[in-house]
Scaffold this active site. Sequence first.
Site, mmCIF file in Angstrom:
data_model
loop_
_atom_site.group_PDB
_atom_site.id
_atom_site.type_symbol
_atom_site.label_atom_id
_atom_site.label_comp_id
_atom_site.label_asym_id
_atom_site.label_seq_id
_atom_site.Cartn_x
_atom_site.Cartn_y
_atom_site.Cartn_z
ATOM 1 N N GLU A 159 0.866 -1.260 -0.075
ATOM 2 C CA GLU A 159 -0.168 -0.037 -0.094
ATOM 3 C C GLU A 159 0.874 1.276 0.122
ATOM 4 O OE1 GLU A 159 -2.597 -0.321 3.187
ATOM 5 O OE2 GLU A 159 -3.490 -2.300 2.519
ATOM 6 N N ASN A 201 2.087 -5.190 -3.129
ATOM 7 C CA ASN A 201 0.587 -5.519 -2.877
ATOM 8 C C ASN A 201 -0.153 -4.142 -2.274
ATOM 9 O OD1 ASN A 201 -1.492 -7.442 -2.193
ATOM 10 N ND2 ASN A 201 -1.407 -6.596 -0.037
ATOM 11 N N HIS A 237 -10.853 -6.027 -2.106
ATOM 12 C CA HIS A 237 -11.635 -5.650 -1.270
ATOM 13 C C HIS A 237 -13.033 -5.273 -1.858
ATOM 14 C CE1 HIS A 237 -9.004 -6.885 1.933
ATOM 15 N NE2 HIS A 237 -8.408 -5.814 1.477
ATOM 16 N N GLU A 264 -6.171 -10.644 -1.204
ATOM 17 C CA GLU A 264 -7.154 -10.307 -0.082
ATOM 18 C C GLU A 264 -8.397 -10.095 -0.046
ATOM 19 O OE1 GLU A 264 -5.624 -7.165 2.534
ATOM 20 O OE2 GLU A 264 -3.443 -7.337 1.899
ATOM 21 N N ASP A 266 -12.327 -10.365 -0.510
ATOM 22 C CA ASP A 266 -13.770 -10.294 0.208
ATOM 23 C C ASP A 266 -14.486 -9.564 -0.438
ATOM 24 O OD1 ASP A 266 -13.028 -7.602 1.329
ATOM 25 O OD2 ASP A 266 -11.561 -8.560 2.467
#
Length: 372
Positions: A159, A201, A237, A264, A266
């Site tokens: 990030e 990432n 996400h 990641e 979701d």
Amino acid sequence: MGHSMQRLTTVLLAVGLVFAGLVSVFAGTADAATTLGAAAAEKGRYFGAAVAAGKLSDNTYVTILNREFNSVTPENEMKWDATEPSRGSFNFANADRIVNHARSRGMSVRGHTLAWHSQQPGWAQALSGSSLRSAMVNHITQVATHFRGQIHSWDVVNEAFADGGSGARRDSNLQRTGNDWIEVAFRAARAADPGAKLCYNDYNTDGINAKSTAIYNMVVDFKNRGVPIDYVGFQSHLTNSVPADYQANLQRFANLGVDVQITELDIAGANQAAVYGSVTRSCLAVARCTGITVWGIRDTDYWRVGQNSLLFDGAGNKKPAYTAVLDALNAGTTPPPGVIDTTAWYASVNRNSGNTAEPNSYTLNGATYTVA
């Protein structure tokens, strides 16, 4: 006449056995895999989950983990505040617990994360400039060395780019040590754990936008200058939908010669199952998309409290989203030989970590970094 009949009977019997074998083979290949990890492995990929060490004593949690996944990512246990709470004093107990659990069951491990502006220990937050840079390099070196040979891929930097339309770097204490800090982190990680794949990432990079394009340009620069980078991770996400250019975005990074991972995943909202299926199909459609990690196992173990964004409910039951993913994996096309190394995620845990060809030191912008 008797010998001829005997020979004919033998031939017919042999043909019958061959035919029965073929029927058995084709029947076997028609059987769909019944778990996420097995279905992904058949397509040359992994399907993983973020795991918390504290949950490894929860029987329902561990049963799902062991049954369904062939890759794990420690959720918090490898971050800077967890591994180096005091400067120079390292604690790997919880991270080791996850790594040992995974490797003992043939799962691969994604290391997360070596350098990040968040979840830094207080002592690191108090540093700046060359002192912080030196601490970052030492941290990366010590953590990656501790796990050398046990990690398939590291989220080296997490990030580092700003949200919005600027395409700029995030203004963090690490960024203020100098614009080359990401390169320094990747070189330190390569030197410390030369057998591991190295990943950048980030989130809000799922479609083609200013942020993902800035990362794209960084990868172009790194590839042109020989800075080690093997993967780009897309956190994904999501809520209710996936960008229309999601697959195209994955593909443009893959075209640069790096692999891509959904790191990641979701998904919240009423369209959860459909979006999970769409994301899975997009990964399968990109030859260099090596796998998917969901950010947790059960809805009740999850950081997006109350959004029920995962594949299993709080009781451990499979949700419609689970079925959508499994169906997408089973329907996907198996890649042709050579496109994806279908054994990489398993062979990596036993690879030789000592690569004497890797340098023990490197120089960047006049500074020399030495790896123990």
